[in-house]
Structure formats: structure tokens, C-alpha cells
Design a protein around this motif. Structure first.
Motif, PDB file in Angstrom:
ATOM      1  N   GLY A   1      -3.623  -0.906  12.520  1.00  0.00           N
ATOM      2  CA  GLY A   1      -3.284  -2.265  12.023  1.00  0.00           C
ATOM      3  C   GLY A   1      -3.770  -2.440  10.570  1.00  0.00           C
ATOM      4  N   PHE A   2      -4.766  -1.905  10.245  1.00  0.00           N
ATOM      5  CA  PHE A   2      -5.522  -2.065   8.890  1.00  0.00           C
ATOM      6  C   PHE A   2      -4.475  -1.462   8.136  1.00  0.00           C
ATOM      7  CE2 PHE A   2      -8.018  -0.408   5.513  1.00  0.00           C
ATOM      8  CZ  PHE A   2      -8.600  -1.346   4.914  1.00  0.00           C
ATOM      9  N   PHE A   3      -4.084  -0.181   8.010  1.00  0.00           N
ATOM     10  CA  PHE A   3      -3.232   0.707   7.451  1.00  0.00           C
ATOM     11  C   PHE A   3      -2.038   0.317   7.161  1.00  0.00           C
ATOM     12  CE2 PHE A   3       0.116   4.047   7.413  1.00  0.00           C
ATOM     13  CZ  PHE A   3      -0.105   4.694   6.331  1.00  0.00           C
ATOM     14  N   PHE A   4      -1.276  -0.438   8.063  1.00  0.00           N
ATOM     15  CA  PHE A   4       0.170  -0.904   8.018  1.00  0.00           C
ATOM     16  C   PHE A   4       0.177  -1.983   7.278  1.00  0.00           C
ATOM     17  CE2 PHE A   4       1.378   1.573  12.017  1.00  0.00           C
ATOM     18  CZ  PHE A   4       2.341   2.262  11.265  1.00  0.00           C
ATOM     19  N   VAL A   5      -0.896  -3.071   7.235  1.00  0.00           N
ATOM     20  CA  VAL A   5      -0.809  -4.130   6.681  1.00  0.00           C
ATOM     21  C   VAL A   5      -1.133  -3.918   5.213  1.00  0.00           C
ATOM     22  CG1 VAL A   5      -1.414  -6.772   6.432  1.00  0.00           C
ATOM     23  CG2 VAL A   5      -1.087  -5.686   8.597  1.00  0.00           C
ATOM     24  N   LYS A   6      -2.289  -3.312   5.116  1.00  0.00           N
ATOM     25  CA  LYS A   6      -2.706  -2.719   3.717  1.00  0.00           C
ATOM     26  C   LYS A   6      -1.555  -2.269   2.901  1.00  0.00           C
ATOM     27  CE  LYS A   6      -6.840  -4.076   2.242  1.00  0.00           C
ATOM     28  NZ  LYS A   6      -7.133  -5.011   1.026  1.00  0.00           N
ATOM     29  N   SER A   7      -0.927  -1.174   3.458  1.00  0.00           N
ATOM     30  CA  SER A   7       0.328  -0.519   2.947  1.00  0.00           C
ATOM     31  C   SER A   7       1.376  -1.537   2.439  1.00  0.00           C
ATOM     32  CB  SER A   7       0.871   0.625   3.751  1.00  0.00           C
ATOM     33  OG  SER A   7      -0.079   1.521   4.190  1.00  0.00           O
ATOM     34  N   TRP A   8       1.689  -2.258   3.483  1.00  0.00           N
ATOM     35  CA  TRP A   8       2.608  -3.170   3.145  1.00  0.00           C
ATOM     36  C   TRP A   8       2.457  -4.192   2.118  1.00  0.00           C
ATOM     37  CZ3 TRP A   8       7.610  -4.133   3.494  1.00  0.00           C
ATOM     38  CH2 TRP A   8       8.238  -5.249   3.435  1.00  0.00           C
ATOM     39  N   THR A   9       1.142  -4.887   2.006  1.00  0.00           N
ATOM     40  CA  THR A   9       0.751  -5.549   0.875  1.00  0.00           C
ATOM     41  C   THR A   9       0.748  -5.199  -0.442  1.00  0.00           C
ATOM     42  OG1 THR A   9      -1.615  -5.544   1.635  1.00  0.00           O
ATOM     43  CG2 THR A   9      -0.541  -7.317   2.692  1.00  0.00           C
ATOM     44  N   GLY A  10       0.121  -3.710  -0.477  1.00  0.00           N
ATOM     45  CA  GLY A  10       0.010  -3.054  -1.700  1.00  0.00           C
ATOM     46  C   GLY A  10       1.494  -2.749  -2.016  1.00  0.00           C
ATOM     47  N   PHE A  11       2.414  -2.356  -1.242  1.00  0.00           N
ATOM     48  CA  PHE A  11       3.746  -2.059  -1.738  1.00  0.00           C
ATOM     49  C   PHE A  11       4.236  -3.405  -2.308  1.00  0.00           C
ATOM     50  CE2 PHE A  11       8.359  -1.990  -0.731  1.00  0.00           C
ATOM     51  CZ  PHE A  11       8.829  -1.032  -1.405  1.00  0.00           C
ATOM     52  N   LEU A  12       4.268  -4.513  -1.817  1.00  0.00           N
ATOM     53  CA  LEU A  12       4.878  -5.852  -2.080  1.00  0.00           C
ATOM     54  C   LEU A  12       4.181  -6.144  -3.478  1.00  0.00           C
ATOM     55  CD1 LEU A  12       5.371  -7.922   1.101  1.00  0.00           C
ATOM     56  CD2 LEU A  12       7.336  -6.635  -0.323  1.00  0.00           C
ATOM     57  N   THR A  13       2.960  -5.917  -3.700  1.00  0.00           N
ATOM     58  CA  THR A  13       2.259  -6.460  -4.919  1.00  0.00           C
ATOM     59  C   THR A  13       2.686  -5.304  -6.123  1.00  0.00           C
ATOM     60  OG1 THR A  13       0.232  -6.692  -3.586  1.00  0.00           O
ATOM     61  CG2 THR A  13       0.026  -6.527  -5.859  1.00  0.00           C
ATOM     62  N   LYS A  14       2.998  -4.231  -6.008  1.00  0.00           N
ATOM     63  CA  LYS A  14       3.475  -3.259  -7.019  1.00  0.00           C
ATOM     64  C   LYS A  14       5.015  -3.766  -7.407  1.00  0.00           C
ATOM     65  CE  LYS A  14       0.708   0.653  -5.512  1.00  0.00           C
ATOM     66  NZ  LYS A  14       0.899   2.148  -5.440  1.00  0.00           N
ATOM     67  N   LEU A  15       5.691  -4.368  -6.337  1.00  0.00           N
ATOM     68  CA  LEU A  15       6.942  -4.886  -6.855  1.00  0.00           C
ATOM     69  C   LEU A  15       6.920  -6.244  -7.413  1.00  0.00           C
ATOM     70  CD1 LEU A  15       9.024  -4.183  -3.494  1.00  0.00           C
ATOM     71  CD2 LEU A  15       8.867  -2.821  -5.785  1.00  0.00           C
ATOM     72  N   GLY A  16       5.670  -6.873  -7.704  1.00  0.00           N
ATOM     73  CA  GLY A  16       5.534  -8.094  -8.381  1.00  0.00           C
ATOM     74  C   GLY A  16       5.674  -9.357  -7.320  1.00  0.00           C
ATOM     75  N   PHE A  17       5.642  -9.043  -6.111  1.00  0.00           N
ATOM     76  CA  PHE A  17       5.629 -10.315  -5.246  1.00  0.00           C
ATOM     77  C   PHE A  17       4.018 -10.527  -4.886  1.00  0.00           C
ATOM     78  CE2 PHE A  17       9.408  -8.123  -4.011  1.00  0.00           C
ATOM     79  CZ  PHE A  17      10.539  -9.299  -3.724  1.00  0.00           C
ATOM     80  N   GLN A  18       3.975 -11.918  -4.689  1.00  0.00           N
ATOM     81  CA  GLN A  18       2.634 -12.471  -4.458  1.00  0.00           C
ATOM     82  C   GLN A  18       2.467 -12.573  -2.836  1.00  0.00           C
ATOM     83  OE1 GLN A  18       2.123 -16.288  -5.990  1.00  0.00           O
ATOM     84  NE2 GLN A  18      -0.216 -16.463  -5.622  1.00  0.00           N
ATOM     85  N   VAL A  19       1.529 -11.924  -2.325  1.00  0.00           N
ATOM     86  CA  VAL A  19       1.301 -11.894  -1.041  1.00  0.00           C
ATOM     87  C   VAL A  19      -0.284 -12.493  -0.621  1.00  0.00           C
ATOM     88  CG1 VAL A  19       2.777  -9.840  -0.652  1.00  0.00           C
ATOM     89  CG2 VAL A  19       0.158  -9.408  -1.261  1.00  0.00           C
TER      90      VAL A  19
END
Length: 696
Positions: free
Chosen positions: A74-92
Motif C-alpha cells: 500500500g505504501f509503495f503503490f501510493v508513494k509511486s503514484w504521488t511521486g509520478f504525478l508530482t514529476k508531471l507537475g500535478f499537485q497531489v
């Protein structure tokens, strides 16, 4: 039935920094702790863990604790998702430990129904294949007591029985968690794990654990895929039938079958559990069954024809001795040995379960009555990290305030239980006509008391006895209904009781986790409801994949569902009594029952330095009926862990759970493409078979 075995994750206190800054820590509102992304991740992980649980349920019945994997993934999936969106410039929104706790709670509630739903025990014991395995002529085994699995009725049954446990004990959460300070070891360990993820040093370790898990998940998946190419058609080909210790021991099921799942179970389960399983395999398949087979013609009549009831029963229901059968000419051997396997396994399980039930009721009653000493005698969670008492008290106050802030009204819990009980009382007799409405109603009247006993005992010992309560309900209802529908009524009542006491204990465990991670009690309750709703849909669907792709319950298939036979035999035994048992079988059962009781007593009265080496009867019982092969696999896992601990204790503590979860998850994921290939009737191209050399 599955045998429930779990081991709390013990973390190094130095790596847990959850106490620092707790007074100033901002805690999100309970609604903000439940997110869409968290629910999506929960559904994905719930599906994966349901598949793993079904696979274990339908093969050996041992379900290790997957809480570590749930929290970590659970930690891995959400952290990976938020990290990916952050690199794309989205605010999470930030990923908090409260959201992590909600995900873990949802996943555990979801895959918990794959066990308590009875897909490897009472539910599948109703099907036609199990009826035929026991034998159409077997007294008490009626064709009318058949209900084959169906997506519609299974899903409906889970929906009407799975939510009552959540409402039964909710008003007592303050008493269980704050007043009595019950430890709930698995819940506490999970909270410590999640707290450690959300510190700087803990996040770094979690990242390394995720990489380790991914590495061994990939290895396990590739290995399972590689094994498939050599597994041929049937159940005698491939690495799963590798005579590691020679053909003679192979015929008695002593071999290593290269299963990542069982090796992973060996890494998770305590050493004493793995050694107990191996000891049970040695006693049963190494000595007891060969001894019984040597008494053909003495303990039971010889010369039985293959179509005789006793011979037919032995031939059909004998699951793991088929290889042994092909090297013996007397089919009557298998009748008495099969009876002995089933009923001696039952005797060990019931002896162990009854002892633990009596023990937990005694401990609970003693501690509740002794008000003056309850605080000093009950196990208390060691939450003190800083020695400054004022800081400790402030932290304690904040935990208490957050836990009590979002109240769940007593009237809501009571009215919810009554409403759900009314719906269930009206619905269950439609699904299972032999189980009359008044029997269901009586079950729901006494269920909260049993749920409290189980939840209290789980808080003290970390051992849920839901299956034991289910067996008690099975015997009582089956004997009350009698021969006219008693088997079906008893199995259904077992499901009702198991669902309530299991979900109630899980909820209290989650309340403890939420308390230690500063999560709202209301968010824990809602996430349990959502996870249970997911499980009511996902658990039947994932089981249906197994049911349609494989011959579940077949002695020739990979998913033999051994506990289906045991549970149906229990129901028949509740109706017919012991008159049909072969010679000396009852005496053997009684001896093993008393032995299990005494061994448990010995474990409790001897000093810890001695009792830690005394085997666990419940774990010993599993291979009596299933075979010795998985005991060898689990022992390999425990040997690896033992050596690893001797070489590098800290590394083993940090990464053993990740390695085990990776091995189990990789093998579990392969089940999906394997099932698809089976549905499409695509068979493995090669059959790797081992046999004796041909003499010239």
C-alpha cells in the motif's frame, strides 16, 4: 477450514520514531483519511491477496499473516503514484500514515473474507464433488445435502452475514482498547510498521524493502512460469512431483516441490510452527499410516471389492496417498487410513481448539472479574519511547482524544446489528432451507457474546479462534436438525458463526492499529465496511476463477481442498455419531485429542525457555491429512531464516518479511495467467516424470 497462523512483526525500537513530535502532529479529518486513490489500491491489493488466500486455502489451509505485505505494498503503490504525478507537475495531497492505515485495513478486511467465507472449508463442503468423494452410500451423506458453488448465492450469503460482526462490538471499543489496554499484537506491530514508514529513516528502509519485495516477486513469478512448462497434464508431472529424497519417501509424500509460496510461508511463520508441521508429517506419514496399513485384514475386513462402499470411499476420498496406492494391492488399506487421516486430524484440531477456547475464556473471565489488578496483569503496549513522563502523558492524551473524538453512536451500532440480523434471519433460510429462521435468530442472539470472547482472546494472545467457534456451531446445529438436512444446516451455521466472530476480532485489531497511528475510529470503521463490501464481491469472483479453471476438490488436481471433506465429515459426525468408524479409529482419535490437550497444557505450565521448543498441536494436525511435501517446503523456509538470522540478525529482521511476501505474491500472481491458460484449454507442452529405472 484453514488453520490461522500469524506472527507479529517485531521492529527495532530505534527505527520507530512515531513518538517524536506527536503532540504537534497535524491529524487529517476522518473523511480526508479515506481517499479514492486509497480505495483503488485497496481493491487491487485485495484482489491479489484473495487469490493468494484461495490458493493456500485450497491446498494446505495454512494462511500466514499478510498484513506486512498489505502495509508495505500500500505504501509503495501510493508513494509511486504521488511521486509520478508530482514529476508531471500535478499537485497531489500528501500521503499520510492515516491513509496508509485505511488502505491496510481495507485490504485485510477484503482478503479476510476469502478465509472466513469458507471457500476452502464449509462452503465447498456442500458441493457434489465432496459428496461423491465421501461416498454416496456413506451413512448420513445424503444427495439432498448438496449445493454447488454459484456466484449469485455465494455473494448474497457473504453480504448478509459479513457485516454483523462489525456492529456487534463497536460500542465496546473504548473498553477493549483504552480501559483494558489489550495489546492486539498483530495490530500493534502493523501500527509500528506504518509509523516507521512515515519517518525519514523509516521511509528509506521501506524503499529498500519494496525493492527487495519486487526482486523476489519477479523471481517467484518467473520460476512459477518456468515450472508450468514441465507440469504436463494431470497431477504427476513437473517440479511439483520431484522425488528429492528418493522414490520410496516420495511415495509417502516426503519431497521438496519447489513451491515459492510454501517457502515464503516458512519465512513468515515462527520456527516452532514450521517445526511442528514437519513433526506432524513425520509422525503421520513416516510412522502412523505405514503402521495402520500393516494391519490389513486385522483391524478391518480384507478382500473388499473396488465398488464396495468402504473400498470405494477409501479410493475416492484418499487424496494424497494415490502414489502409495499404486504400489499396494489391497484397496481396503485406504479405507481405514483415510478414515484415520480425517478423524485423527479432526481430533488434533478440536483438542487444540478446545484447550485454547477454555484457556482464553478463563483468562478473560479472570481479568474482567479482578478489577483491582486488571491494569497490572493485562499485557500493556510499550508505547513509552521518551523517558520524560510529561511528554508520555501528553502523547497518551492526544491518542485518547483522537480515538474518542469521532464517536460511533451506540444506537447506530445496535440498530445496525438488529436490522442486519433481521435481514439475515429472513434471507439465510431462502439460501439454505434446512437452516430454519429460528436457528439463525438464536445464533445471532448468542453471537455477540462469542464475538466478545474471541476479540478479547485475540487481544491477549493474538490467536483468533473463529474456526473453533464455527465448528461448535456446526456440531450443535447439525445434531439439532438431525438427518433431514442436518449436514447443510450445520455447514451454513458454521459460516454464520465464523463470519461474525472473525470480523469482530479484525475490527478490534484495526481499532488498535488506528489508535497507535492517530487514525480516527470512524475512518477505521468505515474502511472496514468498505473492505468488507469489496471482499463480498472480490472473494467470490476470485474463487470462481479457480472453480472454472481447475477441478477444485479433485484428488487428481492441484487444488484438492482437503478441508472440504473434513468439514462435511464433521457435520455427518454430528448427526450419525461414531458407529461407522473402523476398528481402533475412535481410540486413536481419543488418544490424539487428549494428547493435543495435554501438550497445550504443558506449553503453558513450563518455563518459556522450555515451552518455546514444545510443538503446537494445531500445526501438527495439518499434514496428517494433506501430506508431508508442504511441511518440507516450510521447513526449508525456516532453515533459510534461521541461517540468515545467525549471519545477520538485523538484516533478517528488516527483509525477511519482504522476501516472504515477494515469494508468495509472485506465485500468487502467476495463478491468474495459469487459470486463463487452463480456461482456454492450453496445456503445458512437457511432462517431466520420475520413475524407477527399468531393469534390463
Amino acid at each position: 477450514m484453514g488453520t490461522e497462523i500469524s506472527e507479529p512483526l517485531i521492529l527495532d525500537k530505534e527505527s520507530i520514531d512515531d513518538g517524536a513530535g506527536i503532540e504537534s502532529e497535524l491529524v487529517p479529518e476522518w473523511k480526508d483519511q479515506i481517499t479514492i486513490r486509497g480505495l483503488v489500491v485497496s481493491a487491487l491489493l485485495g484482489t491479489l491477496f484473495c487469490i493468494i488466500t484461495h490458493k493456500l486455502n485450497l491446498t494446505v489451509g495454512i494462511i500466514p499473516s499478510l498484513n506486512v505485505g498489505a502495509g508495505l505494498l500500500g505504501f509503495f503503490f501510493v508513494k509511486s503514484w504521488t511521486g509520478f504525478l508530482t514529476k508531471l507537475g500535478f499537485q497531489v495531497s500528501p500521503f499520510t500514515k492515516q491513509e496508509n492505515t485505511v488502505i491496510q485495513t481495507c485490504v485485510v478486511a477484503c482478503y479476510g473474507l476469502a478465509f472466513s467465507g469458507g471457500f476452502g472449508s464449509y462452503m465447498i463442503a456442500m458441493d457434489e464433488r465432496t459428496y461423491k468423494l465421501i461416498g454416496a452410500d456413506y451413512p448420513g451423506n445424503r444427495a439432498e445435502d448438496i449445493k454447488n458453488p454459484g456466484l449469485g448465492w455465494m455473494t448474497g450469503f457473504l453480504f448478509v452475514v459479513s457485516f454483523l460482526g462489525l456492529f456487534s462490538l463497536t460500542p465496546l471499543r473504548k473498553v477493549m482498547v483504552l480501559d483494558y489496554k489489550l495489546t492486539y499484537p498483530s495490530g500493534t506491530a502493523t501500527a509500528m510498521l506504518i509509523n516507521s514508514f512515515h519517518t525519514h529513516s523509516g521511509a528509506e528502509l521501506a524503499g529498500k524493502q519494496v525493492k527487495c519485495l519486487g526482486k523476489y516477486l519477479s523471481i517467484s513469478f518467473i520460476w512459477s512460469c518456468f515450472k508450468w512448462f514441465f507440469s504436463g497434464i494431470g497431477d504427476s508431472c513437473g517440479f511439483d512431483n520431484f522425488p528429492s529424497f528418493g522414490l520410496m519417501l516420495f511415495r509417502n509424500s516426503f519431497y521438496f516441490d519447489f513451491s515459492p509460496t510454501y517457502v515464503g510461508c516458512g519465512l513468515i511463520c515462527p520456527h516452532i510452527v514450521n517445526c511442528s508441521v514437519l513433526l506432524g508429517a513425520i509422525i503421520s506419514w513416516g510412522f502412523l499410516w505405514p503402521f495402520i496399513s500393516a494391519h490389513a485384514g486385522d483391524w478391518y475386513p480384507s478382500g473388499l471389492e473396488s465398488n464396495n462402499f468402504k473400498g470405494l470411499y477409501g479410493y475416492k476420498s484418499f487424496v494424497l496417498m494415490e502414489m502409495f496406492f499404486s504400489h499396494n494391492s489391497s484397496k481396503e488399506v485406504f479405507w481405514v487410513m483415510t478414515f484415520s487421516q480425517v478423524f485423527i486430524a479432526i481430533a488434533l484440531i478440536l483438542g487444540d481448539g478446545l484447550y485454547n477456547l477454555i484457556k482464553i475464556i478463563y483468562i478473560s473471565a479472570k481479568e474482567m472479574c479482578n478489577k483491582s489488578t486488571k491494569q497490572s496483569k493485562l499485557p500493556i503496549v510499550n508505547e513509552v519511547i521518551d523517558n520524560e513522563s510529561s511528554k508520555v502523558l501528553a502523547e497518551q492524551r492526544k491518542r485518547d482524544d483522537i480515538f474518542l473524538k469521532d464517536r460511533i453512536p451506540t444506537w447506530f451500532a445496535a440498530s445496525g446489528y438488529v436490522a442486519l440480523a433481521a435481514i439475515s434471519t429472513a434471507t439465510i433460510p431462502i439460501i439454505f432451507p434446512p437452516l430454519k429462521w429460528y436457528l439463525v435468530l438464536v445464533s445471532y442472539i448468542i453471537a455477540p457474546a462469542l464475538a466478545f470472547c474471541n476479540s478479547y482472546g485475540t487481544g491477549l494472545t493474538d490467536w483468533s479462534l473463529s474456526s473453533t467457534y464455527g465448528k461448535i456451531g456446526l456440531f450443535i446445529i447439525a445434531s439439532l436438525v438431525g438427518s433431514d438436512g442436518g449436514v447443510m444446516a450445520g455447514l451454513a451455521a458454521c459460516g454464520v458463526m465464523m463470519s461474525i466472530v472473525s470480523t469482530a476480532a479484525d475490527l478490534m485489531q484495526d481499532f488498535k492499529t488506528g489508535y497507535l497511528t492517530l487514525s480516527s475510529a470512524k475512518s477505521m470503521f468505515v474502511s472496514q465496511l468498505l473492505g468488507t463490501a469489496m471482499g463480498c464481491v472480490i472473494a467470490p469472483l476470485t474463487f470462481w476463477m479457480f472453480w472454472t479453471a481447475f477441478e477444485v476438490g479433485s484428488p487428481d488436481g492441484p487444488y484438492k481442498a482437503p478441508y472440504a471433506v473434513i468439514f462435511r465429515e464433521m457435520a455427518i459426525l454430528g448427526i450419525e455419531g461414531f458407529s461407522e468408524l473402523p476398528k481402533h479409529c475412535l481410540a486413536l482419535c481419543f488418544g490424539f485429542f487428549i494428547g493435543a490437550f495435554l501438550v497445550n497444557l504443558l506449553r503453558d505450565v513450563t518455563p518459556k525457555e522450555i515451552s518455546q521448543f514444545i510443538p503446537i498441536p494445531m500445526a501438527m494436525a495439518v499434514p496428517f491429512y494433506i501430506g508431508a511435501y508442504f511441511a518440507v517446503d516450510m521447513f526449508v523456509g525456516t532453515v533459510i531464516l534461521f541461517i540468515w538470522e545467525r549471519i545477520n540478525q538485523k538484516e533478517a529482521e528488516d527483509y525477511a518479511g519482504a522476501v516472504a511476501s515477494g515469494l508468495i505474491c509472485g506465485d500468487g500472481i502467476w495463478t491468474i495467467p495459469s487459470a486463463i491458460l487452463s480456461i482456454l484449454r492450453i496445456n503445458p507442452p512437457i511432462c517431466m516424470y520420475f520413475g524407477p529405472s527399468l531393469s534390463s
